[in-house]
Design a protein around this motif. Sequence first.
Motif, PDB file in Angstrom:
ATOM      1  N   LYS A 455      22.665   4.796  -1.034  1.00  0.00           N
ATOM      2  CA  LYS A 455      23.198   4.025   0.089  1.00  0.00           C
ATOM      3  C   LYS A 455      22.056   3.387   0.873  1.00  0.00           C
ATOM      4  N   GLN A 456      22.182   2.103   1.209  1.00  0.00           N
ATOM      5  CA  GLN A 456      21.161   1.390   1.980  1.00  0.00           C
ATOM      6  C   GLN A 456      21.405   1.650   3.468  1.00  0.00           C
ATOM      7  N   ILE A 457      20.679   2.601   4.006  1.00  0.00           N
ATOM      8  CA  ILE A 457      20.835   2.976   5.416  1.00  0.00           C
ATOM      9  C   ILE A 457      20.091   2.006   6.320  1.00  0.00           C
ATOM     10  N   LEU A 458      18.943   1.581   5.863  1.00  0.00           N
ATOM     11  CA  LEU A 458      18.050   0.722   6.641  1.00  0.00           C
ATOM     12  C   LEU A 458      17.588  -0.405   5.730  1.00  0.00           C
ATOM     13  N   SER A 459      17.514  -1.624   6.237  1.00  0.00           N
ATOM     14  CA  SER A 459      17.181  -2.752   5.365  1.00  0.00           C
ATOM     15  C   SER A 459      15.720  -2.707   4.932  1.00  0.00           C
ATOM     16  N   GLN A 460      15.468  -3.214   3.737  1.00  0.00           N
ATOM     17  CA  GLN A 460      14.098  -3.287   3.238  1.00  0.00           C
ATOM     18  C   GLN A 460      13.243  -4.176   4.138  1.00  0.00           C
ATOM     19  N   GLU A 461      13.853  -5.214   4.692  1.00  0.00           N
ATOM     20  CA  GLU A 461      13.120  -6.113   5.578  1.00  0.00           C
ATOM     21  C   GLU A 461      12.629  -5.367   6.816  1.00  0.00           C
ATOM     22  N   TRP A 462      13.489  -4.505   7.365  1.00  0.00           N
ATOM     23  CA  TRP A 462      13.093  -3.746   8.561  1.00  0.00           C
ATOM     24  C   TRP A 462      11.998  -2.735   8.218  1.00  0.00           C
ATOM     25  N   ILE A 463      12.110  -2.119   7.060  1.00  0.00           N
ATOM     26  CA  ILE A 463      11.062  -1.183   6.617  1.00  0.00           C
ATOM     27  C   ILE A 463       9.730  -1.923   6.526  1.00  0.00           C
ATOM     28  N   ALA A 464       9.733  -3.102   5.934  1.00  0.00           N
ATOM     29  CA  ALA A 464       8.503  -3.871   5.753  1.00  0.00           C
ATOM     30  C   ALA A 464       7.883  -4.244   7.098  1.00  0.00           C
ATOM     31  N   LYS A 465       8.724  -4.637   8.050  1.00  0.00           N
ATOM     32  CA  LYS A 465       8.209  -4.983   9.380  1.00  0.00           C
ATOM     33  C   LYS A 465       7.651  -3.744  10.093  1.00  0.00           C
ATOM     34  N   SER A 466       8.397  -2.655   9.978  1.00  0.00           N
ATOM     35  CA  SER A 466       7.997  -1.439  10.681  1.00  0.00           C
ATOM     36  C   SER A 466       6.681  -0.893  10.161  1.00  0.00           C
ATOM     37  N   LEU A 467       6.528  -0.905   8.845  1.00  0.00           N
ATOM     38  CA  LEU A 467       5.313  -0.385   8.218  1.00  0.00           C
ATOM     39  C   LEU A 467       4.398  -1.558   7.870  1.00  0.00           C
ATOM     40  N   SER A 468       3.897  -2.195   8.887  1.00  0.00           N
ATOM     41  CA  SER A 468       2.967  -3.308   8.714  1.00  0.00           C
ATOM     42  C   SER A 468       2.001  -3.316   9.884  1.00  0.00           C
ATOM     43  N   HIS A 469       0.949  -4.082   9.757  1.00  0.00           N
ATOM     44  CA  HIS A 469      -0.066  -4.151  10.803  1.00  0.00           C
ATOM     45  C   HIS A 469       0.357  -5.172  11.865  1.00  0.00           C
ATOM     46  N   GLN A 470       1.302  -4.797  12.694  1.00  0.00           N
ATOM     47  CA  GLN A 470       1.773  -5.701  13.743  1.00  0.00           C
ATOM     48  C   GLN A 470       0.722  -5.880  14.835  1.00  0.00           C
ATOM     49  N   MET A 471       0.059  -4.781  15.204  1.00  0.00           N
ATOM     50  CA  MET A 471      -0.948  -4.823  16.264  1.00  0.00           C
ATOM     51  C   MET A 471      -2.196  -4.075  15.815  1.00  0.00           C
ATOM     52  N   THR A 472      -3.357  -4.572  16.225  1.00  0.00           N
ATOM     53  CA  THR A 472      -4.618  -3.861  15.974  1.00  0.00           C
ATOM     54  C   THR A 472      -4.930  -3.001  17.198  1.00  0.00           C
ATOM     55  N   ILE A 473      -5.078  -1.694  16.960  1.00  0.00           N
ATOM     56  CA  ILE A 473      -5.433  -0.781  18.047  1.00  0.00           C
ATOM     57  C   ILE A 473      -6.941  -0.718  18.194  1.00  0.00           C
ATOM     58  N   SER A 474      -7.610  -0.480  17.083  1.00  0.00           N
ATOM     59  CA  SER A 474      -9.069  -0.435  17.028  1.00  0.00           C
ATOM     60  C   SER A 474      -9.448  -0.705  15.577  1.00  0.00           C
ATOM     61  N   GLU A 475     -10.719  -0.680  15.286  1.00  0.00           N
ATOM     62  CA  GLU A 475     -11.149  -0.943  13.911  1.00  0.00           C
ATOM     63  C   GLU A 475     -10.569   0.115  12.975  1.00  0.00           C
ATOM     64  N   GLY A 476      -9.763  -0.344  12.013  1.00  0.00           N
ATOM     65  CA  GLY A 476      -9.173   0.562  11.036  1.00  0.00           C
ATOM     66  C   GLY A 476      -7.918   1.267  11.497  1.00  0.00           C
ATOM     67  N   GLU A 477      -7.424   0.946  12.695  1.00  0.00           N
ATOM     68  CA  GLU A 477      -6.211   1.592  13.215  1.00  0.00           C
ATOM     69  C   GLU A 477      -5.244   0.518  13.695  1.00  0.00           C
ATOM     70  N   PHE A 478      -3.994   0.642  13.266  1.00  0.00           N
ATOM     71  CA  PHE A 478      -3.011  -0.414  13.540  1.00  0.00           C
ATOM     72  C   PHE A 478      -1.695   0.212  14.007  1.00  0.00           C
ATOM     73  N   TYR A 479      -0.786  -0.680  14.436  1.00  0.00           N
ATOM     74  CA  TYR A 479       0.516  -0.229  14.929  1.00  0.00           C
ATOM     75  C   TYR A 479       1.584  -1.164  14.390  1.00  0.00           C
ATOM     76  N   GLY A 480       2.714  -0.583  13.943  1.00  0.00           N
ATOM     77  CA  GLY A 480       3.848  -1.364  13.466  1.00  0.00           C
ATOM     78  C   GLY A 480       4.963  -1.346  14.487  1.00  0.00           C
ATOM     79  N   TYR A 481       6.182  -1.082  14.037  1.00  0.00           N
ATOM     80  CA  TYR A 481       7.309  -0.924  14.945  1.00  0.00           C
ATOM     81  C   TYR A 481       7.463   0.567  15.259  1.00  0.00           C
ATOM     82  N   LEU A 482       6.708   1.030  16.253  1.00  0.00           N
ATOM     83  CA  LEU A 482       6.686   2.441  16.667  1.00  0.00           C
ATOM     84  C   LEU A 482       6.236   3.364  15.535  1.00  0.00           C
TER      85      LEU A 482
END
Length: 548
Positions: A455-482
């Motif tokens: 069963k598709q509980i969560l869309s693949q598109e949302w997974i991709a956005k969530s687990l991506s480098h949305q923000m750079t925190i510091s060198e080598g450390e990033f933040y996605g969707y929480l």
Amino acid sequence: MKSKITTLALSLLTYLNMSGQKNEFIKSDSIIYPIHKSNIGKIAFMGQAIVIENFKETDFLKSFELKEKTDLNIRVFLDKSLTNYLHLLSPQSTADELTKNGNYQFTFIVDGKKIYVENLNIGAGSAESKNQKTILRVPLISSSNEDSWGKFLWNRFFGNGGQEVLSEGEHLLKIEIRPYLKLTEVLTGNIIAKGQIKIIVPEIKIDEKLVKVQSIKPIKDWQISTEKIDVAKIEELNRKITKKTYKNITSIVAIKDGKILIEEYFNGANRNTLHDTRSVGKSFASTLLGIAIKDKFIKSETQTLNEFYNLKSFQNYSASKDSITLKSLLTMSSTFEGSDMNSESPGNEENMYPTKNWVDFTLNLPVDKTKQANKQWDYFTAGCIVLGDIIHKSVPNGLENYADKNLFRPLNITKYKWQFTPQKVANTAGSLQLSSLDYSKFGQLYKNKGTWNGKQILSQEWIAKSLSHQMTISEGEFYGYLFWNKTYKINGLDYEVYYSSGNGGNRIYIFKDQPIVIVITSTAYNTPYGEKQIEKIMQEYLIPAISK
């Protein structure tokens, strides 16, 4: 005649030195106690605090047994006050500039190896103390939990290598103190005091059965992996947890190829224990928002707050508030004047908790004009409360029922516990309690690209956005969707992980390029070692033991 004058001058100089008079930039406390005069430049160790008037050399500790509910203090004997030492580093600076920009540097050396160096926070100690004091008493370990910067200094030393090197047996601990001054660069002076003590770490006797890799019992929803692990590594880790080298760890679960590879419990926890993983719960807010968007109850994370609230009815309204997006709350990049990393910030989470309405608290905050929208990462718990409120108002029957129907029941998670806001809305900022295996289901859902049992509980598109480098925190450390992101480098290989993170070292790790999910739970809340020991556990034990 000339000889008599020279002799008189030398006698006077000797007298002044013997009298304790010294060339000072600012007046220090006088050196009046014999114990002080005979120990200038030394650090004396003592057990319980002894007032200086009664302090004798026979009170100096030569050895100390490191155990719980005990006391360890140091008394530092200086030739002059800190400000006078700082003046030598920057003669052109005023006393006010010196006290505002300088303090002591502490170096901890164990068995001849430098373990930890800290430039004490500028705010530790008053200006008066820095200007005047020539004797310091600093409690490092206190059975009565005496409030002091020394206690936190010791805890940071312990969390940054001290705990590892102070293993069972005898060790020589040396402490060196220097002045430091932070102007355009950091200037460090010479040693102004030093001392040493023998530390005795008693043997902790344990049940050797607790060291063995725990057998995995059959359970519905999970298969048990037959893959090999480095048993010796895991047992070495178990020994350190059992002997409290790594403290307050309650569980470790590793999933590989969707099957249970490791399932270990400690400190009274078991398979059914519900763990308070604090801010790990923020990632669930991201998941629920993604499901609500999939179900079309919310259009998109690009929607702005003025589509959900009449922002003009809240305090500190400005037009820029209208453009704050849900995405900026997901990525911790909104322009609210709120930062959990700054204790002085109006929107710091500690200011929110005592209020009667956490949503109002957040929406009443002013906008920080120095922040660039969606470009500056700043950890902001209160923003997750607003996300939860928006989900709660947008989905049928509220957030709690929606989460049960659309996330927990599809994952066959039947036992869990929410914390609630003052408005009795499920708290999306943290403290959602699940069992370790159920947290593993959550991590595996992301490895499965949003599916569970077909069963598709969560869309693949949302997974991709969530687990991506949305923000750079510091060198080598990033933040996605929480979700956080970093890369472990082990034996020349990179292991990139996205992870949920909670106070005290609580983690759900989702490996990017390996079929691995790791859950670690801990109760080491607000300790200096809670986060650091998890890094060592991952780097030195878990990844080497389970990855090929």
